[in-house]
Design an enzyme around this catalytic site. Structure first.
Site, PDB file in Angstrom:
ATOM      1  N   GLU A   1      -7.228  -6.812  -3.573  1.00  0.00           N
ATOM      2  CA  GLU A   1      -6.593  -7.055  -5.015  1.00  0.00           C
ATOM      3  C   GLU A   1      -6.557  -7.960  -6.093  1.00  0.00           C
ATOM      4  O   GLU A   1      -6.951  -9.019  -7.479  1.00  0.00           O
ATOM      5  CB  GLU A   1      -5.187  -6.490  -5.100  1.00  0.00           C
TER       6      GLU A   1
ATOM      7  N   ALA B   1       3.846   3.451  -1.334  1.00  0.00           N
ATOM      8  CA  ALA B   1       5.712   3.729  -2.042  1.00  0.00           C
ATOM      9  C   ALA B   1       5.433   5.271  -1.894  1.00  0.00           C
ATOM     10  O   ALA B   1       6.653   5.024  -2.144  1.00  0.00           O
ATOM     11  CB  ALA B   1       4.879   3.067  -3.982  1.00  0.00           C
ATOM     12  N   GLN B   2       4.847   5.939  -2.423  1.00  0.00           N
ATOM     13  CA  GLN B   2       4.802   7.484  -2.125  1.00  0.00           C
ATOM     14  C   GLN B   2       5.341   7.490  -0.686  1.00  0.00           C
ATOM     15  O   GLN B   2       6.294   8.337  -1.366  1.00  0.00           O
ATOM     16  CB  GLN B   2       3.357   8.375  -2.123  1.00  0.00           C
TER      17      GLN B   2
HETATM   18  C1  LIG Z   1       2.304  -6.782  -2.245  1.00  0.00           C
HETATM   19  C2  LIG Z   1       2.889  -5.564  -2.619  1.00  0.00           C
HETATM   20  C3  LIG Z   1       1.799  -4.715  -3.031  1.00  0.00           C
HETATM   21  C4  LIG Z   1       1.894  -3.150  -2.960  1.00  0.00           C
HETATM   22  N1  LIG Z   1       0.464  -2.225  -3.310  1.00  0.00           N
HETATM   23  C5  LIG Z   1       0.468  -1.125  -3.005  1.00  0.00           C
HETATM   24  C6  LIG Z   1       0.255  -0.170  -3.505  1.00  0.00           C
HETATM   25  O1  LIG Z   1      -0.762  -0.258  -4.594  1.00  0.00           O
HETATM   26  N2  LIG Z   1      -0.054   1.623  -3.460  1.00  0.00           N
HETATM   27  C7  LIG Z   1       1.779   1.966  -2.709  1.00  0.00           C
HETATM   28  O2  LIG Z   1       1.744   3.249  -2.672  1.00  0.00           O
HETATM   29  N3  LIG Z   1       2.394   0.905  -2.073  1.00  0.00           N
HETATM   30  C8  LIG Z   1       2.014  -0.217  -2.042  1.00  0.00           C
HETATM   31  N4  LIG Z   1       2.671  -1.048  -1.584  1.00  0.00           N
HETATM   32  C9  LIG Z   1       3.430  -0.993  -0.784  1.00  0.00           C
HETATM   33  C10 LIG Z   1       4.432  -0.691  -1.450  1.00  0.00           C
HETATM   34  O3  LIG Z   1       5.656  -1.106  -2.388  1.00  0.00           O
HETATM   35  C11 LIG Z   1       5.869  -0.385  -0.688  1.00  0.00           C
HETATM   36  O4  LIG Z   1       5.569   0.923   0.631  1.00  0.00           O
HETATM   37  C12 LIG Z   1       7.050   0.010  -0.970  1.00  0.00           C
HETATM   38  O5  LIG Z   1       8.333  -0.596  -1.478  1.00  0.00           O
HETATM   39  C13 LIG Z   1       8.448   0.451  -0.126  1.00  0.00           C
HETATM   40  O6  LIG Z   1       9.910   1.112  -0.736  1.00  0.00           O
HETATM   41  P1  LIG Z   1      11.282   0.648  -0.006  1.00  0.00           P
HETATM   42  O7  LIG Z   1      11.745   1.364  -1.131  1.00  0.00           O
HETATM   43  O8  LIG Z   1      10.703   1.190   1.429  1.00  0.00           O
HETATM   44  O9  LIG Z   1      11.204  -1.115   0.005  1.00  0.00           O
HETATM   45  P2  LIG Z   1      11.358  -2.370  -1.075  1.00  0.00           P
HETATM   46  O10 LIG Z   1      10.656  -1.792  -2.105  1.00  0.00           O
HETATM   47  O11 LIG Z   1      10.739  -3.483  -0.191  1.00  0.00           O
HETATM   48  O12 LIG Z   1      12.383  -2.484  -1.221  1.00  0.00           O
HETATM   49  C14 LIG Z   1      13.759  -2.865  -0.075  1.00  0.00           C
HETATM   50  C15 LIG Z   1      14.768  -3.279  -1.712  1.00  0.00           C
HETATM   51  O13 LIG Z   1      15.845  -3.608   0.038  1.00  0.00           O
HETATM   52  C16 LIG Z   1      16.017  -4.944  -0.797  1.00  0.00           C
HETATM   53  N5  LIG Z   1      16.773  -5.318   0.657  1.00  0.00           N
HETATM   54  C17 LIG Z   1      17.019  -5.769   1.700  1.00  0.00           C
HETATM   55  N6  LIG Z   1      17.046  -6.343   3.027  1.00  0.00           N
HETATM   56  C18 LIG Z   1      18.624  -6.306   1.759  1.00  0.00           C
HETATM   57  C19 LIG Z   1      19.611  -6.514   1.958  1.00  0.00           C
HETATM   58  N7  LIG Z   1      19.900  -7.469   3.880  1.00  0.00           N
HETATM   59  N8  LIG Z   1      20.297  -6.708   1.510  1.00  0.00           N
HETATM   60  C20 LIG Z   1      20.524  -6.294   0.631  1.00  0.00           C
HETATM   61  N9  LIG Z   1      19.650  -5.499  -0.234  1.00  0.00           N
HETATM   62  C21 LIG Z   1      18.694  -5.602   0.667  1.00  0.00           C
HETATM   63  C22 LIG Z   1      15.483  -5.215  -1.449  1.00  0.00           C
HETATM   64  O14 LIG Z   1      16.225  -6.098  -2.078  1.00  0.00           O
HETATM   65  C23 LIG Z   1      14.223  -4.280  -2.080  1.00  0.00           C
HETATM   66  O15 LIG Z   1      14.883  -4.040  -3.058  1.00  0.00           O
HETATM   67  C24 LIG Z   1       2.455  -2.788  -2.324  1.00  0.00           C
HETATM   68  C25 LIG Z   1       3.304  -3.933  -1.222  1.00  0.00           C
HETATM   69  C26 LIG Z   1       3.531  -4.805  -2.029  1.00  0.00           C
HETATM   70  C27 LIG Z   1       4.784  -6.077  -0.996  1.00  0.00           C
END
Ligand SMILES: Cc1cc2nc3c(=O)[nH]c(=O)nc-3n(C[C@H](O)[C@H](O)[C@H](O)COP(=O)(O)OP(=O)(O)OC[C@H]3O[C@@H](n4cnc5c(N)ncnc54)[C@H](O)[C@@H]3O)c2cc1C
Length: 448
Positions: free
Chosen positions: A195, A339-340
């Site tokens: 992308e 994300a899903q």
């Molecule tokens: C550049 C990029 C593009 C992507 N594109 C897609 C896409 O097109 N489609 C898709 O489905 N998925 C995509 N993904 C993947 C998707 O974003 C992730 O699967 C999703 O964000 C996971 O959600 P999560 O809540 O597990 O983690 P995250 O969304 O990463 O959230 C984790 C949170 O925990 C917090 N955190 C971490 N450690 C600590 C700590 N020690 N203390 C306090 N807070 C902490 C962080 O600040 C963050 O806010 C992409 C990811 C990236 C990086």
């Protein structure tokens, strides 16, 4: 709300208020990403004290980070303040702090932030939703020269690097340095690399056209490297081939089966060959945050916690890991880090805890419902894979745009992104072309 946080205990020295002595159960969620927020929302009607801790004050819509890195969107358009959740949810307090420790024996976490010092906070339930971070596969020294894309500041750094490279190329009289500045190497041909490369290719051809008197940005060289056999390895091979053709048409050079050995001030060495480049971007690997490891449970090679089918940490009652930080198997396949999956896991655990608190037993384990996988390759082209369905082209791109607009966290994000996309679509312009800091001298031998 204030009372809820006030009785946590002011610092390390203060006695920890034991969660079990409290009238209402205390649930701590670490991480305000997709999974953490979904868990919090699922608990909105529960009679509990809910504390959502994040080291950032905003939730990032990561799928559009690459558009901030390539100046299509500005950071505020794809982010939303986590604190805003307090307005809608009476049982929730948001705490801006970094969690630095988890002690399952005393059922406390340790959180720190400048205004707060270090605090221990007791919990009855703990939901770890800390996501992933870029991984350099044991070569952390690469990070200095090749930023990853995970946060808004990463995206701004990349944007400044790209735009700065053209400024330096236009100013220098050294032909070989100009060519190095106009060579962009992206390491990792997963969705983010693809992308980003496609968006960059369109930027140099359309947005920057005619902007420089002495250089032609369209002559920039964009190289997408991967050690694997094909781009988008998680998609069907037929879609990978279509994407490779599309990238090539956009002017991106795709080099697969090529391992990067070194990243340094001059560029990269891959497959024994030196590629001179002032802008190397890391879109290859990810690893979990250190928190899952602190749970003392088994972790996989990427540092994700191995959880049971109910997303619980084995032998740790009331402790769950969700989203990218969790390693979950379903039908002998890992649930993908998208994300899903994170949203569905967060929602599942929120509901599970709410039911448990009402004395109900949850018998149904977590099941991921795959809504499909998409990647966008520049203007008017995206690919979609859902079960047996594989589509690509303009219609798929419209579906991609529609889904992403709807998925943005707030109405104002949706309106602003829509407006920017329309502007960019019809004019080719990108309104976020800012270099916040003046470009530094990145020539080999300079102090960077
Ligand atoms: C550049 C990029 C593009 C992507 N594109 C897609 C896409 O097109 N489609 C898709 O489905 N998925 C995509 N993904 C993947 C998707 O974003 C992730 O699967 C999703 O964000 C996971 O959600 P999560 O809540 O597990 O983690 P995250 O969304 O990463 O959230 C984790 C949170 O925990 C917090 N955190 C971490 N450690 C600590 C700590 N020690 N203390 C306090 N807070 C902490 C962080 O600040 C963050 O806010 C992409 C990811 C990236 C990086």
């Amino acid at each position: 709300m204030t009372a809820m946080l006030a009785d946590i205990g002011p610092d390390n020295a203060a006695p920890v208020v034991e969660a079990s002595h409290r009238e209402r159960k205390r649930i701590i969620i670490i991480g305000g990403g997709f999974a953490g927020i979904a868990a919090a929302r699922a608990l909105r009607r529960a009679d509990v004290d809910l504390i959502l801790i994040d080291r950032r004050n905003h939730h990032i819509f990561q799928p559009l980070l690459y558009q901030v890195a390539t100046a299509v969107l500005s950071p505020a358009e794809i982010a939303a303040p986590i604190r805003q959740l307090e307005v809608k949810q009476q049982n929730l307090s948001v705490l801006l702090a970094e969690v630095t420790g988890v002690d399952l024996a005393s059922r406390t976490i340790e959180a720190s932030s400048p205004g707060l010092g270090v605090r221990k906070i007791a919990f009855d339930y703990l939901v770890v939703a800390t996501g992933m971070r870029p991984s350099y596969f044991g070569h952390d020294e690469f990070a200095r020269y090749a930023p990853g894309l995970k946060s808004l500041s990463d995206a701004e750094t990349i944007r400044a690097k790209i735009l700065g490279a053209f400024e330096v190329a236009a100013a220098t009289e050294d032909e070989s340095e100009r060519s190095r500045q106009m060579t962009f190497v992206l390491v990792g041909a997963g969705p983010t690399g693809v992308e980003l490369a496609a968006s960059l290719a369109q930027m140099v051809k359309v947005t920057l056209r005619g902007n420089f008197r002495h250089i032609d940005p369209a002559r920039a060289s964009i190289i997408l490297l991967d050690a694997g056999k094909r781009v988008l390895p998680t998609f069907a091979e037929s879609l990978s081939q279509r994407v490779t053709r599309r990238l090539t048409k956009l002017g991106v050079k795709v080099l697969t089966d090529l391992k990067v050995e070194t990243v340094d001030v001059e560029g990269v060495i891959a497959g024994g060959n030196r590629i001179l480049s002032a802008t190397v971007l890391w879109t290859a690997g990810v690893a979990a945050s250190p928190i899952p490891k602190m749970l003392g449970t088994k972790i996989d090679r990427a540092g994700r916690a191995l959880v049971d089918p109910f997303l619980r940490v084995v032998d740790a009652p009331g402790v769950f890991v969700v989203g990218d930080a969790a390693s979950v198997m379903q039908d002998e396949h890992p649930v993908p880090g998208v994300a899903q999956a994170a949203i569905q896991q967060g929602r599942y655990v929120g509901r599970l805890i709410a039911k448990e608190l009402k004395g109900r037993n949850v018998k149904r384990s977590f099941r991921y419902f795959d809504k499909g996988n998409m990647a966008v390759v520049g203007k008017n082209y995206a690919v979609l894979e859902r079960g047996w369905l594989r589509t690509s082209g303009t219609l798929t791109w419209l579906v991609w745009a529609f889904i992403h607009i709807l998925a943005l966290p707030q109405l104002q994000n949706r309106l602003r992104v829509q407006r920017q996309w329309l502007w960019s679509y019809f004019t080719g312009q990108r309104s976020s072309r800012l270099i916040a800091e003046p470009p530094r001298d990145t020539a080999p031998g300079s102090d960077r």
